[in-house]
Every structure is written in structure tokens, then in C-alpha cells.
Design a protein around this motif. Sequence first.
Motif, PDB file in Angstrom:
ATOM      1  N   GLU A  32       0.831  -1.205   0.000  1.00 26.36           N
ATOM      2  CA  GLU A  32       0.000   0.000   0.000  1.00 26.36           C
ATOM      3  C   GLU A  32       0.868   1.260   0.000  1.00 26.36           C
ATOM      4  OE1 GLU A  32      -3.078   2.027  -0.774  1.00 26.36           O
ATOM      5  OE2 GLU A  32      -3.366  -0.119  -0.416  1.00 26.36           O
ATOM      6  N   ARG A  35       2.042   2.196  -3.435  1.00 23.33           N
ATOM      7  CA  ARG A  35       1.051   2.929  -4.224  1.00 23.33           C
ATOM      8  C   ARG A  35       1.083   4.424  -3.871  1.00 23.33           C
ATOM      9  NH1 ARG A  35      -1.298  -1.996  -4.192  1.00 23.33           N
ATOM     10  NH2 ARG A  35      -2.998  -2.194  -2.743  1.00 23.33           N
ATOM     11  N   THR A  36       1.184   4.706  -2.584  1.00 24.44           N
ATOM     12  CA  THR A  36       1.273   6.095  -2.141  1.00 24.44           C
ATOM     13  C   THR A  36       2.554   6.733  -2.667  1.00 24.44           C
ATOM     14  OG1 THR A  36       0.018   5.549  -0.157  1.00 24.44           O
ATOM     15  CG2 THR A  36       1.271   7.601  -0.111  1.00 24.44           C
ATOM     16  N   HIS A  85      -5.161   7.546  -0.439  1.00 21.80           N
ATOM     17  CA  HIS A  85      -3.888   6.936  -0.032  1.00 21.80           C
ATOM     18  C   HIS A  85      -3.710   7.060   1.482  1.00 21.80           C
ATOM     19  CE1 HIS A  85      -2.362   6.219  -4.066  1.00 21.80           C
ATOM     20  NE2 HIS A  85      -2.788   7.415  -4.392  1.00 21.80           N
ATOM     21  N   ALA A  88      -6.032   4.682   3.309  1.00 26.53           N
ATOM     22  CA  ALA A  88      -5.594   3.277   3.217  1.00 26.53           C
ATOM     23  C   ALA A  88      -4.450   3.003   4.182  1.00 26.53           C
ATOM     24  CB  ALA A  88      -5.182   2.947   1.785  1.00 26.53           C
TER      25      ALA A  88
END
Length: 132
Positions: A32, A35-36, A85, A88
Motif C-alpha cells: 500500500e 502505491r502512495t 492513499h 488506506a
Amino acid sequence: MTDHEPDAREAGAVTFVNTFTVHAEPEVFEKEFARTSEFMARQPGFVRHTLSRHAERPGQYVNVAEWRDVAAFRAAVSHADFQPHAGALRALAESRPELYLARLRRDGGAAPGGPASEGPALGGAARAGERI
């Protein structure tokens, strides 16, 4: 973007340090976070970052990011596309974010006892011995 204009206190490079205590599987958090990271890397003023996991406590992480200035950092974190983001990551970890102004930089390979880089702001990529 933002209509915020930087003032004198916001001139120069800043370092964003965010410590995380992860309550999910480390691999899930890292995926995760990646992705950020992709989102942040596309933002104006982003220089670089490093996500590191604690050597002895696998649920502890620190992200150290360099930004051109405070205004660029604030614009990135206030961008509407950043909010998913942030949400998450909050679902996977508790964090403690802090923003710092550069005060001293020393690069490896400098002669022992040689000059360090000092100063109130980083006007660009400083080399060993340059003021920041």
C-alpha cells in the motif's frame, strides 16, 4: 493545487519524517505504501524518499522524504487524490508525521574532521562542505 503562497519561513527544502506502527502484515503495508509512493513521486516539488523497516521490530517503519519546500509538501498532502492513499495507510498503521527544516548535512566520503554543510535552508542539492 493550492493558492497558498509560501512566505519566508517556507523557503528552502524540507524533510518529512513519518514513523509508522503497523498493525497489519508488513507486506500488506509495504504494498500500500508503494502505491502512495507512486502518487507522491508525481507531485511537483517531490525530491526523494526512503521507507525503512526497523531492523529488529518488523512492525516499525520510518519514511524520510525530501521536498523542495513547505508549499510543495502542503500542496501534495492537500491534493484530493492523496486522501484515499492516506486513508488506506491509516487503516493499516498508526503514524506520527513531522516536518523538519535542514540544518546540517554531511555526505559520506568527506575527510574526517572536514567541513559539514550547515545553514537554515537547502537551496538545491548540497555537496559535502556546502552550506545548506
